[in-house]
Design a protein around this motif. Sequence first.
Motif, PDB file in Angstrom:
ATOM      1  N   GLU A 322       0.813  -1.210   0.000  1.00 55.87           N
ATOM      2  CA  GLU A 322       0.000   0.000   0.000  1.00 55.87           C
ATOM      3  C   GLU A 322       0.852   1.267   0.000  1.00 55.87           C
ATOM      4  O   GLU A 322       0.370   2.369  -0.304  1.00 55.87           O
ATOM      5  CB  GLU A 322      -0.951   0.003   1.201  1.00 55.87           C
ATOM      6  CG  GLU A 322      -0.309   0.195   2.566  1.00 55.87           C
ATOM      7  CD  GLU A 322       0.288  -1.094   3.136  1.00 55.87           C
ATOM      8  OE1 GLU A 322       0.793  -1.042   4.278  1.00 55.87           O
ATOM      9  OE2 GLU A 322       0.243  -2.132   2.447  1.00 55.87           O
ATOM     10  N   ASN A 388      -4.168   1.197  -9.428  1.00 52.68           N
ATOM     11  CA  ASN A 388      -4.264   0.155  -8.409  1.00 52.68           C
ATOM     12  C   ASN A 388      -2.916  -0.136  -7.754  1.00 52.68           C
ATOM     13  O   ASN A 388      -1.861   0.008  -8.374  1.00 52.68           O
ATOM     14  CB  ASN A 388      -4.807  -1.141  -9.038  1.00 52.68           C
ATOM     15  CG  ASN A 388      -6.203  -0.942  -9.613  1.00 52.68           C
ATOM     16  OD1 ASN A 388      -7.017  -0.204  -9.049  1.00 52.68           O
ATOM     17  ND2 ASN A 388      -6.463  -1.580 -10.737  1.00 52.68           N
ATOM     18  N   THR A 389      -2.974  -0.557  -6.492  1.00 50.15           N
ATOM     19  CA  THR A 389      -1.766  -0.997  -5.787  1.00 50.15           C
ATOM     20  C   THR A 389      -1.246  -2.264  -6.443  1.00 50.15           C
ATOM     21  O   THR A 389      -2.020  -3.179  -6.730  1.00 50.15           O
ATOM     22  CB  THR A 389      -2.098  -1.284  -4.300  1.00 50.15           C
ATOM     23  OG1 THR A 389      -2.574  -0.084  -3.692  1.00 50.15           O
ATOM     24  CG2 THR A 389      -0.851  -1.767  -3.559  1.00 50.15           C
ATOM     25  N   PRO A 390       0.057  -2.359  -6.699  1.00 49.44           N
ATOM     26  CA  PRO A 390       0.608  -3.566  -7.330  1.00 49.44           C
ATOM     27  C   PRO A 390       0.296  -4.812  -6.509  1.00 49.44           C
ATOM     28  O   PRO A 390       0.246  -4.771  -5.277  1.00 49.44           O
ATOM     29  CB  PRO A 390       2.117  -3.283  -7.355  1.00 49.44           C
ATOM     30  CG  PRO A 390       2.243  -1.796  -7.251  1.00 49.44           C
ATOM     31  CD  PRO A 390       1.092  -1.349  -6.425  1.00 49.44           C
ATOM     32  N   ASP A 391       0.074  -5.923  -7.199  1.00 50.51           N
ATOM     33  CA  ASP A 391      -0.211  -7.185  -6.535  1.00 50.51           C
ATOM     34  C   ASP A 391       1.096  -7.801  -6.031  1.00 50.51           C
ATOM     35  O   ASP A 391       2.013  -8.067  -6.820  1.00 50.51           O
ATOM     36  CB  ASP A 391      -0.911  -8.140  -7.504  1.00 50.51           C
ATOM     37  CG  ASP A 391      -1.251  -9.451  -6.833  1.00 50.51           C
ATOM     38  OD1 ASP A 391      -0.423 -10.382  -6.917  1.00 50.51           O
ATOM     39  OD2 ASP A 391      -2.315  -9.548  -6.210  1.00 50.51           O
ATOM     40  N   LYS A 394       2.273 -11.248  -7.560  1.00 56.64           N
ATOM     41  CA  LYS A 394       2.727 -11.120  -8.944  1.00 56.64           C
ATOM     42  C   LYS A 394       4.101 -10.449  -9.010  1.00 56.64           C
ATOM     43  O   LYS A 394       4.951 -10.831  -9.816  1.00 56.64           O
ATOM     44  CB  LYS A 394       1.700 -10.333  -9.760  1.00 56.64           C
ATOM     45  CG  LYS A 394       0.391 -11.078 -10.001  1.00 56.64           C
ATOM     46  CD  LYS A 394      -0.568 -10.240 -10.834  1.00 56.64           C
ATOM     47  CE  LYS A 394      -1.870 -11.001 -11.095  1.00 56.64           C
ATOM     48  NZ  LYS A 394      -2.831 -10.168 -11.869  1.00 56.64           N
TER      49      LYS A 394
END
Length: 418
Positions: A322, A388-391, A394
Motif C-alpha cells: 500500500e 491500483n496498488t501492485p499485486d 505477482k
Amino acid sequence: MSERIREKLKILADAAKYDVSCSSSGSNRKNTNKGLGDASSSGICHTYTEDGRCVSLLKILLTNHCIFDCAFCVSRKSNDVQRAAFTVEEVVELTMSFYRRNYIEGLFLSSGIFKNADYTMERLVRIAKKLRLENNFNGYIHLKTIPGASEELLTEAGLYADRMSINLEMPTEAGLKLLAPEKSHDDVKKPLAFIKNSIIALQDEKKIIKHVPKFVPAGQSTQMVIGATPETDMEIMYSANEYYKNYDLKRVYYSGYIPISDDSRLPLIGSQPPLLRENRLYQTDWLMRFYGFQVQEILNLKNPHLEVDIDPKLGWALRNMELFPVDINTADYTMILRIPGIGVGSAKKIVMARKFGKLRTEQLQKIGIAYNRAKHFIRCADSVFQLNTPDALKVKHAILSESNSKYLKIPQNQLTLF
C-alpha cells in the motif's frame, strides 16, 4: 620458526576459526615515533575464505585449554582434541615476525579460559602491552574480553587494544543455559557496560583535557551462534537490537552452527553451517543500522522468520504494498532507502540529481540502481500512471523469475508471500 611453534600455531589457529567476530576496522590509532604498523585511515585489508570468514589478521587462541564444557565449542574441556598454549613471548614474536613479512595487518587474539578469568585476561593484556610499549607496534589489535575479568584488567586492555569483543554465545539466556549451564548473559553484560561507560567517560574528559589516552577506539562487538538452539529469527534479531541500543556495539556477528559433537542437546544438521540464514540475518542487521528500519517492522509475531527465497527488504516491501509505488521525484530520502533495489549510495545520488530536474527511467538506470527490482516499486517522470496498488504475489513472482541467484530459482508452485 621452530617445529614446536609451528605445531602450536596449527592447533591454535584452527581452533580460532570458529570465532567470526574478527572485525578489523574503525580504529584511529596512528603510527608514532617511527613505530611499526598503522591501524588508522584505510583500516585493515581483508582476505576472505569461501564461507566469508576473515583471515587477514593473525587469528589465534592463546590456548585451547578451557575450564568450561560448552556443548557447542570445539575447545570444551570434555572434547578429545590436541591441546596447546602459547607463551606471551611466543605470541608477540609471531605477530611481529608475520607483520614484517607482510603476512598480516594486525592481531586477533582470543583464548580458552584456563585457571580463571583474571589469569587468562592478564596474559592477553600482557601481550598487547608488550607489542605496544616494547615493540612499538601500532598495527591493529583485537582482544577478546574474558567474562568475569576484573575491571582493572579491562581498563588496561582498553588502553592497548583497538577493538574488544565478548561472545554472547547464544541469542537467548534459555539457549545458553541449555548448552552452557555454567555461563550467563549477565557475565557478558557487565564487561560490555563497563567498557561502554569507560569510553563515554574518556570522551567527556576530552572536552576539557587536551590529551586523553585512546581507549578501545574501534569499539566493541559480540557474536551469536545461530542454529544450535531453537530461537526464531525474531528472537535473534530482537536480542541483537537490545545489545546495539544498550551497549553501543559496533557489530553483532551471526555464526552458523557447525556440528562438532554428537551431544543430544544439539541439532542434527548437515556438515555445512546454515550460511543462507546467516546472510539473511546480516541483511536484516544492515537494514537496522543503515536503512532506518526498526526491527519490529521486519520481524514480529506475525512474521517470526525471515524468508529464504527473498531478502528482508524485499519481504518488507511486499508486505506493505500500500506504500508503493513511490514517486522517485518527490519522496523523501528515508522512503527512497526503503525501495528494493536502491542502496544508500544510490538514494543519495537520486536526491542530489533531482535538484536539476525530474528523473526518468534512463537516468535512474545510469545512477546504478537495481532497476529490474526497483521498477515494481517506483514511479518516475516517464512512468505510466497506475491506479491500483501492485499485486504483491505477482511482483514477487516477476522478481524471482528474473533473478540469477541460485537461492531464488524456485518452482512457481512453491511461491508464497508470507
